[in-house]
Design a protein around this motif. Structure first.
Motif, PDB file in Angstrom:
ATOM      1  N   VAL A   1      26.070  34.897  41.721  1.00 55.28           N
ATOM      2  CA  VAL A   1      27.560  34.593  41.142  1.00 55.28           C
ATOM      3  C   VAL A   1      28.420  35.901  41.675  1.00 55.28           C
ATOM      4  O   VAL A   1      27.678  36.941  41.575  1.00 55.28           O
ATOM      5  CB  VAL A   1      27.790  34.235  39.741  1.00 55.28           C
ATOM      6  N   PRO A   2      29.567  35.717  41.827  1.00 55.38           N
ATOM      7  CA  PRO A   2      30.470  36.834  42.312  1.00 55.38           C
ATOM      8  C   PRO A   2      30.956  37.636  40.807  1.00 55.38           C
ATOM      9  O   PRO A   2      30.717  37.219  39.861  1.00 55.38           O
ATOM     10  CB  PRO A   2      31.650  36.236  42.917  1.00 55.38           C
ATOM     11  N   LYS A   3      31.468  38.736  41.345  1.00 51.67           N
ATOM     12  CA  LYS A   3      31.884  39.608  40.213  1.00 51.67           C
ATOM     13  C   LYS A   3      33.035  38.804  39.433  1.00 51.67           C
ATOM     14  O   LYS A   3      33.849  38.252  39.945  1.00 51.67           O
ATOM     15  CB  LYS A   3      32.516  40.740  40.845  1.00 51.67           C
ATOM     16  N   GLY A   4      32.871  39.011  38.073  1.00 52.01           N
ATOM     17  CA  GLY A   4      33.902  38.499  37.077  1.00 52.01           C
ATOM     18  C   GLY A   4      33.418  37.092  36.639  1.00 52.01           C
ATOM     19  O   GLY A   4      34.093  36.441  35.736  1.00 52.01           O
ATOM     20  N   VAL A   5      32.036  36.790  37.014  1.00 51.75           N
ATOM     21  CA  VAL A   5      31.648  35.673  36.555  1.00 51.75           C
ATOM     22  C   VAL A   5      30.191  35.879  35.795  1.00 51.75           C
ATOM     23  O   VAL A   5      29.397  36.579  36.199  1.00 51.75           O
ATOM     24  CB  VAL A   5      31.040  34.587  37.624  1.00 51.75           C
ATOM     25  N   SER A   6      30.327  35.488  34.398  1.00 53.08           N
ATOM     26  CA  SER A   6      28.903  35.649  33.686  1.00 53.08           C
ATOM     27  C   SER A   6      28.384  34.715  33.322  1.00 53.08           C
ATOM     28  O   SER A   6      28.720  33.334  33.384  1.00 53.08           O
ATOM     29  CB  SER A   6      29.320  36.427  32.204  1.00 53.08           C
ATOM     30  N   VAL A   7      26.993  34.671  33.136  1.00 55.86           N
ATOM     31  CA  VAL A   7      25.908  33.556  33.210  1.00 55.86           C
ATOM     32  C   VAL A   7      25.363  33.591  31.640  1.00 55.86           C
ATOM     33  O   VAL A   7      24.705  34.664  31.430  1.00 55.86           O
ATOM     34  CB  VAL A   7      25.072  33.487  34.199  1.00 55.86           C
ATOM     35  N   HIS A   8      25.381  32.715  30.896  1.00 58.10           N
ATOM     36  CA  HIS A   8      24.620  32.662  29.487  1.00 58.10           C
ATOM     37  C   HIS A   8      23.933  31.596  29.418  1.00 58.10           C
ATOM     38  O   HIS A   8      24.078  30.270  29.505  1.00 58.10           O
ATOM     39  CB  HIS A   8      26.019  32.412  28.719  1.00 58.10           C
TER      40      HIS A   8
END
Length: 245
Positions: A26-33
């Motif tokens: 995923v690109p910068k600025g996207v977080s995965v939870h």
């Protein structure tokens, strides 16, 4: 600072590959939870898939308070073993529980193959036979000609950690070896297999586009929330990231 874009990710309790793949791509600025759903270790039968899927709604509800924009399940067998209706049910179940759009892996693979123009596919897996049989039925029902579905004999023993731990270079060797000349694309199935890291190398060797479970799931998740880029190095599908429909 900008507000992060947040993805909710459900993965099987035996899976140590899905989360690293998402974080890598995923690109910068996207977080995965993420949240893990229980599945019996080293037992791959339809009943274990049904048990894990019974936790989908609860898992999606656990992720919803984080402000996620989409929820997905990184899992291939549990999204194809009950056919096209089964994967549709999964997406509806997750979406209803989380209150956001939902993405399952097998329909994401079908959409990715369609985007790439593939009609005939060769499939590499780490599965025992029953998984392969259900996989073939699903993708034939989705409109593809499945030329072959072949398991890497070194890891197709139902032991989940064996597939999680296989080196991507070995996956590249195996997937290249089973690719038929008449195939339009190669599909590497299983969210617990490190095929995402091998995708570019398989494409280089075969000259054909490659779709992996996690790659296709990431692709569709990002498109669902209007993100048009991914990190490079994980195959043509993520490199192109066309404008959102």
């Amino acid at each position: 600072m900008t507000i992060r874009r947040r993805i909710g990710l459900l993965v099987p309790s035996t899976n140590s590959t899905g989360e690293p793949d998402f974080h890598m791509a995923v690109p910068k600025g996207v977080s995965v939870h993420s949240h893990h759903l229980w599945i019996e270790p080293n037992i791959s039968v339809p009943a274990t898939m049904a048990g894990m899927n019974s936790e989908l709604a609860q898992g999606a509800r656990y992720l919803a308070p984080l402000g996620i924009e989409v929820v997905c399940m990184a899992g291939t067998t549990n999204s194809f073993y009950n056919g096209l209706q089964g994967s549709t049910w999964m997406e509806e179940e997750m979406s209803k529980a989380a209150g956001v759009p939902a993405v399952a892996s097998s329909p994401s693979v079908a959409k990715a193959l369609g985007y790439l123009g593939a009609k005939r596919i060769s499939v590499a897996t780490p599965y025992p036979k029953w998984n392969n049989d259900r996989l073939k039925d699903y993708f034939m029902s989705a409109g593809f000609e499945v030329l072959n579905v072949e398991s890497d004999p070194k890891i197709a023993d139902g032991h989940a950690q064996h597939m999680n731990d296989q080196d991507p270079s070995e996956i590249a060797d195996f997937a290249t070896s089973i690719c038929r000349d008449g195939a339009d694309a190669v599909f590497c199935s299983c969210s617990g297999w490190r095929a995402l890291e091998a995708a570019s190398e398989i494409e280089r060797r075969t000259g054909k586009p490659v779709v992996t479970t996690n790659q296709a799931t990431i692709w569709r998740v990002l498109r669902t929330i209007g993100i048009k880029e991914a990190r490079p190095g994980f195959g043509r599908l993520l490199a192109e990231m066309p404008p959102v429909d």
